[in-house]
Design an enzyme around this catalytic site. Structure first.
Site, short mmCIF file in Angstrom:
data_model
loop_
_atom_site.label_atom_id
_atom_site.label_comp_id
_atom_site.label_asym_id
_atom_site.label_seq_id
_atom_site.Cartn_x
_atom_site.Cartn_y
_atom_site.Cartn_z
N GLY A 83 0.86 -1.18 0.00
CA GLY A 83 0.00 0.00 0.00
C GLY A 83 0.89 1.22 0.00
O GLY A 83 2.07 1.14 0.35
N GLN A 89 2.89 10.17 1.58
CA GLN A 89 4.19 9.52 1.76
C GLN A 89 5.19 9.91 0.68
O GLN A 89 6.39 9.72 0.85
CB GLN A 89 4.02 8.00 1.79
N CYS A 92 5.65 0.26 8.08
CA CYS A 92 5.31 1.43 7.28
C CYS A 92 6.52 1.83 6.43
O CYS A 92 7.64 1.84 6.94
CB CYS A 92 4.91 2.59 8.18
N LEU A 93 6.29 2.12 5.17
CA LEU A 93 7.41 2.49 4.29
C LEU A 93 8.03 3.82 4.71
O LEU A 93 9.16 4.12 4.32
CB LEU A 93 6.93 2.55 2.84
N HIS A 153 -4.78 1.43 7.26
CA HIS A 153 -3.44 2.01 7.44
C HIS A 153 -3.23 3.17 6.47
O HIS A 153 -2.72 4.23 6.84
CB HIS A 153 -2.38 0.92 7.22
N GLU A 154 -3.69 2.97 5.21
CA GLU A 154 -3.50 4.02 4.19
C GLU A 154 -4.41 5.21 4.44
O GLU A 154 -3.98 6.36 4.30
CB GLU A 154 -3.75 3.46 2.79
N HIS A 188 -3.03 7.49 6.89
CA HIS A 188 -2.01 8.38 6.34
C HIS A 188 -2.65 9.66 5.80
O HIS A 188 -2.09 10.75 5.95
CB HIS A 188 -1.25 7.71 5.17
O1 K2U Z 1 1.57 2.64 3.93
C1 K2U Z 1 2.66 2.06 3.94
O2 K2U Z 1 3.63 2.48 4.53
C2 K2U Z 1 2.77 0.70 3.26
C3 K2U Z 1 2.51 -0.32 4.34
C4 K2U Z 1 1.12 -0.82 4.20
C5 K2U Z 1 0.78 -1.79 5.29
C6 K2U Z 1 1.29 -1.68 6.58
C7 K2U Z 1 0.92 -2.60 7.55
C8 K2U Z 1 0.04 -3.62 7.25
C9 K2U Z 1 -0.48 -3.69 5.98
C10 K2U Z 1 -0.10 -2.79 5.00
C11 K2U Z 1 3.56 -1.43 4.34
O3 K2U Z 1 4.83 -0.93 4.60
S1 K2U Z 1 3.71 -2.36 2.91
C12 K2U Z 1 4.94 -3.49 3.54
C13 K2U Z 1 4.25 -4.63 4.25
C14 K2U Z 1 3.98 -5.73 3.49
C15 K2U Z 1 3.29 -6.78 4.06
C16 K2U Z 1 2.88 -6.74 5.40
C17 K2U Z 1 3.16 -5.61 6.16
C18 K2U Z 1 3.86 -4.54 5.60
ZN ZN Z 2 2.47 3.52 6.18
#
Ligand code: K2U
Ligand code: ZN
Length: 172
Positions: free
Chosen positions: A45, A50, A94-95, A136-137, A140
């Protein structure tokens, strides 16, 4: 093109983003860049703030690699219109907060309404990792990070680690 992802702490990650008034070709290009940036990270996501754009736009693709056809999604002005009583706990990352993970409790299922790239209003129920990701998105877009659900000590520890990381990156 792949865009740089902002790292916490950054005031642009705390902003409440502006609604998208109408879908335009430049917003379509932005969504394309966000999907490219998300896949490159890799992530499942990404929200516009971001990459420093304070607009209510998110992209997602929570299909596990190799587990089926990818499902890239572009959601303008997404909003949760229903959420389940049942909660799910997921170890989130979170990225914008690299290499930090913590358990976050969220509704297990949510119904989300949004406008697609084609300008058509959509509504869908998300479950499992899709539900966690879309919440989560959308957080943001409201300037909220998953660390805001943690206790003060844990949040401060993670923030200090990110400040150190940014100092090291600045030194190159
Ligand atoms: O929004 C973001 O920073 C991308 C997030 C999205 C996300 C966070 C937690 C749980 C679900 C989605 C992630 O960094 S994407 C990396 C990731 C991949 C699989 C599981 C958890 C995080
Ligand atoms: Zn995030």
């Amino acid at each position: 093109m792949i865009r740089p992802i902002l790292i916490h702490p950054d005031p642009r990650l705390k902003k409440v983003c502006d609604p998208v008034p109408a879908i335009s070709s430049e917003l379509g290009k932005l969504a394309e860049d966000m999907l490219e940036t998300m896949y490159d990270a890799p992530g499942i996501g990404l929200a516009a703030p971001q990459i420093g754009v304070a607009k209510r736009l998110i992209v997602m693709d929570c299909v596990k690699e190799g587990a089926g056809d990818p499902r890239p999604m572009v959601l303008f002005n997404p909003e949760v219109v229903w959420s389940s009583e049942d909660l799910n706990i997921y170890e989130e990352g979170c990225l914008s907060i690299p290499d930090q993970y913590a358990e976050v409790k969220r509704p297990a299922s949510v119904a989300v309404r949004w406008t697609g790239l084609d300008g058509v209003a959509q509504e869908e129920q998300f479950d499992g990792i899709w539900a966690t990701c879309v919440q989560h998105e959308i957080d943001h877009l409201n300037g909220k990070l998953f660390i805001d659900y943690l206790g003060l000590m844990k949040r401060q520890m993670i923030t200090r680690k990110m400040e150190k990381l940014k100092r090291e990156r600045a030194r190159g």
